[in-house]
Design an enzyme around this catalytic site. Structure first.
Site, mmCIF file in Angstrom:
data_model
loop_
_atom_site.group_PDB
_atom_site.id
_atom_site.type_symbol
_atom_site.label_atom_id
_atom_site.label_comp_id
_atom_site.label_asym_id
_atom_site.label_seq_id
_atom_site.Cartn_x
_atom_site.Cartn_y
_atom_site.Cartn_z
ATOM 1 N N CYS A 161 0.808 -1.220 0.000
ATOM 2 C CA CYS A 161 0.000 0.000 0.000
ATOM 3 C C CYS A 161 0.839 1.268 0.000
ATOM 4 C CB CYS A 161 -0.941 -0.037 1.193
ATOM 5 S SG CYS A 161 -1.924 -1.542 1.175
ATOM 6 N N HIS B 117 -2.186 8.647 5.269
ATOM 7 C CA HIS B 117 -2.514 7.316 4.749
ATOM 8 C C HIS B 117 -3.931 6.959 5.237
ATOM 9 C CE1 HIS B 117 -1.723 3.460 3.000
ATOM 10 N NE2 HIS B 117 -1.783 2.803 4.131
ATOM 11 N N HIS C 100 -9.576 2.102 0.084
ATOM 12 C CA HIS C 100 -8.133 1.896 0.014
ATOM 13 C C HIS C 100 -7.774 1.196 -1.302
ATOM 14 C CE1 HIS C 100 -4.089 1.426 0.919
ATOM 15 N NE2 HIS C 100 -4.117 0.733 2.054
#
Lengths: 405, 79
Positions: free
Chosen positions: A162, A297, A332
């Protein structure tokens, strides 16, 4: 951005060439293209969207019918974002030998792999597509972009889960800072909302069981899976100025660190994340106090948001600069997330606004940050930080500056 | 299956896999030059033909096959 360190670290290091951001491309459920994407970020998402799929994406705008069957959805996103960014940048026209591509991804062509494994089981190995390997390989997106543009400089893919989108942009920028490249497309792409992807993330209890993405909220219970791509055109600053390019921002610093702690959990106190942000600021030659905004994030998982908040507080104090996470809208998108968020951060500079953290209702009392929520907030010009963290303990941070600073 | 019906089936596989127009699939059409097919395209086409005609084509049999006519004769010989 530095191209060499001093004897004691980044302090006293060698400043590289300045890196201009001159083009933006984005494929997201929030919107395709920077305009619609921004509008989507400032509008609360529909409730109960457990998967944040990109809708209305017509890959035939970029691929002919034959080619379209031979590129995975993740590559379609990568190419679309990159070519959008390049068109946005105007006449970049670099020396092809000094033009590069660095893209990030978490897994590459997962839906292709999954479909072909089904064929293997149902019909045997002789029916597995000869295009499986070139469709699934993680580097296909970057390769497709370089082939289409004829750019023959470094063409590489960063695979850091990620954090890959942020690292892709950072690695691209460094190629410009060192003078190796006149222009590099940096970004990330992902399309992993597939049955096997969903099952894997669900069973590791990473996904939200409520289906709500609510970064930094006290009731957050995991992330909502998204997909998409983001890309920036990064150019040698002087060259961009001399060709009369519109410069959105300067990519002034970047850093990459590892937690070296656990394969999925962040290090205690967000130590790796804090080290990464500090290093990115040192790379940019800026003090923490100068930072005007952090694009977090902020995945909406209990552990990430707590660790990131702790890291931000450690580096920037309390309450620190205004923080937002666009994952309340986008979910996400894994290896695309950092690139999509870098586009959002650049748009904050362009629009002079910070998009709100959608889904956030009750700030977690353990989180001592100034999180923007509800509606967009006016941005006070100054350096921005954009963070990404990935399974594997990968940390990435970018520092962006308004073009006139 | 008569020859014409077999060629029609061959043609529809070729059109589907190579994304070409039916009228391009003539006996003298060359896969590489006229149908823009590379070696992986041909592998996929052979798979589709194996499936459609319920036959097996060994990789070695494809050597020297460059035109639609050559490919079709190879398929026909197995029917």
């Amino acid at each position: 951005m530095l191209t060499g360190w001093g004897p004691s670290g980044p302090d006293g290091g060698t400043p590289g060439r300045r890196v201009a951001v001159t083009g933006l491309g984005v494929v997201s459920n929030a919107g395709i293209g920077p305009e619609r994407f921004w509008e989507g970020l400032c509008r609360p998402p529909e409730a109960d969207e457990r998967e944040r799929r990109v809708s209305g994406f017509d890959a035939s705008a970029w691929f002919g019918p034959k080619e379209l069957r031979r590129v995975d959805r993740s590559t379609q996103f990568a190419v679309a974002a990159a070519e959008m960014a390049l068109a946005d940048a105007g006449e970049v026209d670099p020396d092809p030998a000094r033009a590069g591509v660095v893209m990030g991804t978490g897994v590459g062509g997962l839906s292709t792999l999954e479909a072909q494994i089904e064929i293997l089981h149902d019909q045997g190995p002789r029916r597995v597509s000869p295009f499986l390997i070139p469709m699934m390989m993680a580097n296909r997106g970057a390769a497709a972009i370089s082939m289409r543009l004829g750019w023959r400089g470094p063409c590489e893919t960063t695979v850091t889960a990620c954090a890959a989108g942020t690292h892709g942009i950072a690695n691209a920028a460094r190629l410009v800072a060192t003078g190796r490249c006149q222009a590099v497309i940096g970004g990330g792409a992902e399309a992993a909302i597939t049955p096997i992807g969903m099952a894997g993330f669900t069973n590791m209890t990473a996904l939200s069981s409520s289906g709500i993405s609510r970064p930094f909220d006290r009731d957050r219970d995991g992330f909502v899976l998204g997909e998409g791509a983001g890309a920036l055109v990064l150019e040698d600053w002087d060259r961009a100025v001399s060709r009369g390019a519109r410069i959105y921002a300067e990519l002034a610093g970047a850093a990459s660190t590892a937690d070296a702690h656990d394969i999925v959990a962040p290090s205690p106190g967000g130590a790796g994340a804090a080290a990464c942000m500090e290093l990115a600021l040192a790379d940019a030659g800026l003090p923490a106090v100068a930072v005007s905004h952090i694009n977090a994030h902020g995945t909406s998982t209990p552990l990430n948001d707590a660790a990131e908040a702790e890291a931000i507080t450690k580096v920037f104090g309390t309450p620190g600069p205004p923080v937002t996470s666009i994952k309340g809208v986008t979910g996400h998108s894994l290896g695309a997330a950092g690139a999509v968020e870098a586009v959002a951060a650049v748009l904050t500079i362009v629009r002079r606004q910070i998009p709100p953290t959608a889904g956030l209702v009750n700030l977690d009392p353990e989180i001592h940050l100034d999180v923007v929520s509800g509606s967009p907030r006016e941005w006070v010009p100054g350096p921005l930080v954009s963070n990404s963290f990935g399974f594997g303990g990968h940390n990435g941070s970018l520092v962006l500056l308004p073009p006139d600073q | 299956m008569d020859n014409e019906a077999a060629f029609d089936k061959f043609k529809s596989c070729t059109v589907e896999v190579l994304q070409v127009k039916p009228e391009q699939v003539t006996p003298d059409a060359r896969f590489a030059d006229d149908l823009d097919a590379d070696s992986l395209d041909l592998v996929e086409l052979v798979m589709a033909l194996e499936e459609a005609f319920d036959i097996t084509v060994d990789e070695s049999e494809l050597e020297g096959v460059e035109t639609v006519e050559q490919a079709f004769s190879l398929i026909s010989s197995k029917l």
